[in-house]
Design a protein around this motif. Structure first.
Motif, PDB file in Angstrom:
ATOM      1  N   VAL A  43      43.275  35.043 -70.875  1.00  0.00           N
ATOM      2  CA  VAL A  43      44.692  35.379 -71.080  1.00  0.00           C
ATOM      3  C   VAL A  43      45.011  35.442 -72.570  1.00  0.00           C
ATOM      4  O   VAL A  43      45.681  36.373 -73.046  1.00  0.00           O
ATOM      5  CB  VAL A  43      45.602  34.357 -70.363  1.00  0.00           C
ATOM      6  N   LEU A  44      44.536  34.466 -73.339  1.00  0.00           N
ATOM      7  CA  LEU A  44      44.844  34.447 -74.774  1.00  0.00           C
ATOM      8  C   LEU A  44      44.170  35.586 -75.528  1.00  0.00           C
ATOM      9  O   LEU A  44      44.781  36.194 -76.421  1.00  0.00           O
ATOM     10  CB  LEU A  44      44.454  33.090 -75.367  1.00  0.00           C
ATOM     11  N   SER A  47      46.081  38.787 -74.706  1.00  0.00           N
ATOM     12  CA  SER A  47      47.347  38.904 -75.433  1.00  0.00           C
ATOM     13  C   SER A  47      47.122  39.245 -76.896  1.00  0.00           C
ATOM     14  O   SER A  47      47.981  39.874 -77.522  1.00  0.00           O
ATOM     15  CB  SER A  47      48.157  37.616 -75.308  1.00  0.00           C
ATOM     16  N   ALA A  52      51.554  44.189 -78.348  1.00  0.00           N
ATOM     17  CA  ALA A  52      52.515  43.114 -78.097  1.00  0.00           C
ATOM     18  C   ALA A  52      53.663  43.571 -77.203  1.00  0.00           C
ATOM     19  O   ALA A  52      54.285  42.759 -76.532  1.00  0.00           O
ATOM     20  CB  ALA A  52      53.052  42.565 -79.406  1.00  0.00           C
ATOM     21  N   PHE A  55      52.038  43.124 -73.567  1.00  0.00           N
ATOM     22  CA  PHE A  55      51.669  41.762 -73.164  1.00  0.00           C
ATOM     23  C   PHE A  55      51.632  40.905 -74.411  1.00  0.00           C
ATOM     24  O   PHE A  55      50.638  40.832 -75.128  1.00  0.00           O
ATOM     25  CB  PHE A  55      50.290  41.795 -72.475  1.00  0.00           C
ATOM     26  N   GLY A  56      52.729  40.226 -74.666  1.00  0.00           N
ATOM     27  CA  GLY A  56      52.849  39.459 -75.900  1.00  0.00           C
ATOM     28  C   GLY A  56      52.558  37.975 -75.711  1.00  0.00           C
ATOM     29  O   GLY A  56      52.141  37.518 -74.648  1.00  0.00           O
ATOM     30  N   ALA A  57      52.813  37.235 -76.768  1.00  0.00           N
ATOM     31  CA  ALA A  57      52.529  35.802 -76.774  1.00  0.00           C
ATOM     32  C   ALA A  57      53.367  35.053 -75.744  1.00  0.00           C
ATOM     33  O   ALA A  57      52.877  34.116 -75.100  1.00  0.00           O
ATOM     34  CB  ALA A  57      52.774  35.240 -78.169  1.00  0.00           C
ATOM     35  N   GLN A  58      54.608  35.455 -75.568  1.00  0.00           N
ATOM     36  CA  GLN A  58      55.465  34.755 -74.614  1.00  0.00           C
ATOM     37  C   GLN A  58      54.924  34.873 -73.195  1.00  0.00           C
ATOM     38  O   GLN A  58      54.866  33.878 -72.461  1.00  0.00           O
ATOM     39  CB  GLN A  58      56.890  35.305 -74.676  1.00  0.00           C
ATOM     40  N   GLU A  59      54.505  36.062 -72.810  1.00  0.00           N
ATOM     41  CA  GLU A  59      53.927  36.243 -71.474  1.00  0.00           C
ATOM     42  C   GLU A  59      52.603  35.491 -71.344  1.00  0.00           C
ATOM     43  O   GLU A  59      52.312  34.885 -70.309  1.00  0.00           O
ATOM     44  CB  GLU A  59      53.709  37.726 -71.168  1.00  0.00           C
ATOM     45  N   ALA A  60      51.805  35.531 -72.402  1.00  0.00           N
ATOM     46  CA  ALA A  60      50.502  34.855 -72.365  1.00  0.00           C
ATOM     47  C   ALA A  60      50.678  33.362 -72.147  1.00  0.00           C
ATOM     48  O   ALA A  60      50.003  32.759 -71.299  1.00  0.00           O
ATOM     49  CB  ALA A  60      49.731  35.112 -73.659  1.00  0.00           C
ATOM     50  N   TRP A  61      51.577  32.748 -72.878  1.00  0.00           N
ATOM     51  CA  TRP A  61      51.780  31.307 -72.718  1.00  0.00           C
ATOM     52  C   TRP A  61      52.426  30.972 -71.387  1.00  0.00           C
ATOM     53  O   TRP A  61      52.194  29.900 -70.830  1.00  0.00           O
ATOM     54  CB  TRP A  61      52.566  30.731 -73.892  1.00  0.00           C
ATOM     55  N   TYR A  63      51.654  32.563 -68.586  1.00  0.00           N
ATOM     56  CA  TYR A  63      50.507  32.575 -67.673  1.00  0.00           C
ATOM     57  C   TYR A  63      49.600  31.363 -67.886  1.00  0.00           C
ATOM     58  O   TYR A  63      49.056  30.808 -66.926  1.00  0.00           O
ATOM     59  CB  TYR A  63      49.719  33.875 -67.787  1.00  0.00           C
TER      60      TYR A  63
END
Length: 98
Positions: A43-44, A47, A52, A55-61, A63
């Motif tokens: 996932v990281l 992302s 971005a 699929f940005g950092a907010q969505e990655a974290w 998940y």
């Protein structure tokens, strides 16, 4: 002629074994930990690689948080219904040998 007899109980003559258990296997020994770590890394990395806007950092974290909750629930279920039994002997050097 006198004979000498031991006054110690017979149970002291041989090593005793106890059947004891731990709750479950240690978490680092399970395949679910490996699967969790691989999924989080996937996932990281995803992302970081994709745009971005998609699929940005907010969505990655988000998940990663869901994966963590799932992992914790699976460990809780594993601990609630299983035990890891082993024989404990007086001499710890022989642990696990029958």
């Amino acid at each position: 002629m006198s004979t000498t007899q031991s006054t110690a109980p017979a149970s002291y003559a041989t090593p005793t074994r106890r059947r004891i258990s731990t709750e479950t296997k240690a978490s680092f020994k399970t395949t679910e930990l490996i699967a969790y770590v691989v999924a989080v890394l996937g996932v990281l990395v995803a992302s970081a690689v994709v745009d971005a806007r998609d699929f940005g950092a907010q969505e990655a974290w988000f998940y990663v948080t869901l994966l963590t909750i799932g992992y914790m629930v699976s460990r809780g279920l594993a601990k609630s219904g299983s035990r890891d039994f082993f024989d404990d002997e007086i001499d710890a050097g022989h642990r696990g040998q029958h």
